[in-house]
Design a protein around this motif. Structure first.
Motif, mmCIF file in Angstrom:
data_model
loop_
_atom_site.group_PDB
_atom_site.id
_atom_site.type_symbol
_atom_site.label_atom_id
_atom_site.label_comp_id
_atom_site.label_asym_id
_atom_site.label_seq_id
_atom_site.Cartn_x
_atom_site.Cartn_y
_atom_site.Cartn_z
ATOM 1 N N GLU A 136 0.824 -1.207 0.000
ATOM 2 C CA GLU A 136 0.000 0.000 0.000
ATOM 3 C C GLU A 136 0.861 1.261 0.000
ATOM 4 O O GLU A 136 0.487 2.278 -0.608
ATOM 5 C CB GLU A 136 -0.935 -0.007 1.205
ATOM 6 C CG GLU A 136 -1.933 1.119 1.207
ATOM 7 C CD GLU A 136 -2.983 0.985 2.299
ATOM 8 O OE1 GLU A 136 -3.783 1.925 2.472
ATOM 9 O OE2 GLU A 136 -3.007 -0.068 2.971
ATOM 10 N N ARG A 146 -6.824 1.770 -6.190
ATOM 11 C CA ARG A 146 -8.202 2.115 -5.834
ATOM 12 C C ARG A 146 -8.676 1.324 -4.618
ATOM 13 O O ARG A 146 -9.386 1.856 -3.760
ATOM 14 C CB ARG A 146 -9.139 1.828 -7.021
ATOM 15 C CG ARG A 146 -9.134 2.881 -8.104
ATOM 16 C CD ARG A 146 -9.810 2.382 -9.384
ATOM 17 N NE ARG A 146 -11.098 1.752 -9.119
ATOM 18 C CZ ARG A 146 -12.253 2.413 -9.027
ATOM 19 N NH1 ARG A 146 -12.285 3.726 -9.176
ATOM 20 N NH2 ARG A 146 -13.380 1.763 -8.817
ATOM 21 N N ASP A 199 -7.489 2.969 -1.494
ATOM 22 C CA ASP A 199 -8.263 4.167 -1.184
ATOM 23 C C ASP A 199 -9.586 3.805 -0.500
ATOM 24 O O ASP A 199 -9.994 4.454 0.467
ATOM 25 C CB ASP A 199 -8.550 4.970 -2.459
ATOM 26 C CG ASP A 199 -7.286 5.538 -3.087
ATOM 27 O OD1 ASP A 199 -6.274 5.663 -2.375
ATOM 28 O OD2 ASP A 199 -7.315 5.855 -4.296
ATOM 29 N N LYS A 200 -10.244 2.781 -1.015
ATOM 30 C CA LYS A 200 -11.517 2.350 -0.418
ATOM 31 C C LYS A 200 -11.301 1.836 1.002
ATOM 32 O O LYS A 200 -12.096 2.120 1.905
ATOM 33 C CB LYS A 200 -12.156 1.260 -1.282
ATOM 34 C CG LYS A 200 -12.656 1.737 -2.632
ATOM 35 C CD LYS A 200 -13.199 0.567 -3.441
ATOM 36 C CE LYS A 200 -13.608 0.992 -4.842
ATOM 37 N NZ LYS A 200 -14.052 -0.167 -5.657
ATOM 38 N N GLU A 231 -10.733 4.772 3.376
ATOM 39 C CA GLU A 231 -11.984 5.480 3.671
ATOM 40 C C GLU A 231 -12.841 4.684 4.649
ATOM 41 O O GLU A 231 -13.463 5.250 5.554
ATOM 42 C CB GLU A 231 -12.741 5.729 2.369
ATOM 43 C CG GLU A 231 -14.081 6.439 2.537
ATOM 44 C CD GLU A 231 -13.947 7.833 3.122
ATOM 45 O OE1 GLU A 231 -14.979 8.372 3.590
ATOM 46 O OE2 GLU A 231 -12.831 8.403 3.111
#
Length: 300
Positions: A77, A98, A101-102, A105
């Protein structure tokens, strides 16, 4: 004669002890020998951050508060923020991150510690935050290099207690870390004007153009890629990302752009940090000391 010698020896020892008592005790990270001072690997940084989470959890329990450890950013990561994608394997697996990022969050909004803290009444939430992060009325401040201004953070709290246990002193660590990690904007433009960089970048752009991806730079690619995937279904966007990232990584290898950037970053960072040599030395020594502490952590 023996009696006189004994008195003299005793007085000498007392004088030496008195001198030692007046000297400041050496700080723990200073035991790191200069010859061994180096940057940490990503794997080593992960070890320290996991130990920090364990120490924070133990500290919060001691203060009577529940705390669930946050997951630490893994080695793969951490590569998602690099200037250019270098690994074809990484590109095939993660595209442009992506999924990371998810995950970030989800942690930010739905982690158990976050949910617990958010559901507390206002007064209880303030007590919890103070126990965890420290007193926002008692701040540590650091003047950053050049025109970058001043940053501040609370003293105390379990986060700082954990960092003190690992690094040796929370405030010294905060000062060194923020000084060293803030300097990228001071040399980024000079690096990008360096002939070695522009030459490698030109080779990378030629390779991308030959592959049907006419991007002038990784920055240009990321801007246009973000616009391209906007509104795409997740599966389609992920497939688009992986294919593009593999091309970028292939061209990075053929042009040596990633290798050149890493070499220049080390060179420019060291030059920019020369006026802050004490902080740079302290930063690296404290990280190595923290790694040793993490590996001795009884909670692990």
């Amino acid at each position: 004669m023996r009696r006189k010698y004994g008195v003299t020896l005793t007085l000498t020892v007392l004088v030496l002890l008195a001198g030692c008592a007046g000297e400041p005790e050496p700080r723990p990270w200073e035991a790191v020998a200069g010859a061994t001072v180096r940057d940490l690997t990503n794997e080593e940084a992960v070890e320290i951050e996991r130990a920090e989470q364990r120490l924070v959890a133990a500290c919060m329990r001691d203060k009577g508060f529940p705390y669930w450890e946050f997951p630490v950013t893994g080695v793969d990561e951490r590569k998602s923020g690099n200037y250019v994608v270098e690994s074809v394997r990484w590109a095939r697996t993660y595209g442009y991150g992506r999924g990371f990022d998810k995950r970030a969050e989800k942690i930010r909004t739905a982690h158990r510690t976050v949910r617990y803290q958010n559901q507390l009444p206002q007064e209880e939430r303030a007590r919890y935050t103070r126990a965890l992060d420290g007193d926002h009325h008692d701040l540590m401040r650091v003047d950053l290099p050049g025109p970058l201004g001043t940053v501040e953070t609370p003293r105390g709290g379990c986060v700082n207690e954990a960092r003190a246990a690992l690094y040796g002193d929370a405030e010294t660590w905060y000062t060194a870390r923020r000084t060293v990690e803030s300097v990228l904007p001071l040399y980024a433009q000079d690096l990008k004007r360096d002939r070695r960089f522009t030459h490698a970048l030109g080779r990378w752009a030629d390779c991308m153009r030959s592959a049907g991806r006419p991007y002038a730079s990784p920055d240009d690619l990321r801007r246009k890629r973000a616009a391209a995937v906007e509104g795409m279904p997740d599966a389609e966007a992920d497939a688009f990302d992986r294919k593009l990232a593999v091309t970028e990584a292939t061209c990075s290898g053929e042009s040596s752009l990633g290798t050149v950037v890493r070499k220049l970053e080390r060179e420019y960072r060291a030059e920019t940090l020369k006026p802050y040599g004490d902080q740079w030395d302290t930063y690296r020594k404290m990280r190595l000391h923290a790694l040793r502490q993490a590996r001795q952590d009884p909670l692990s």
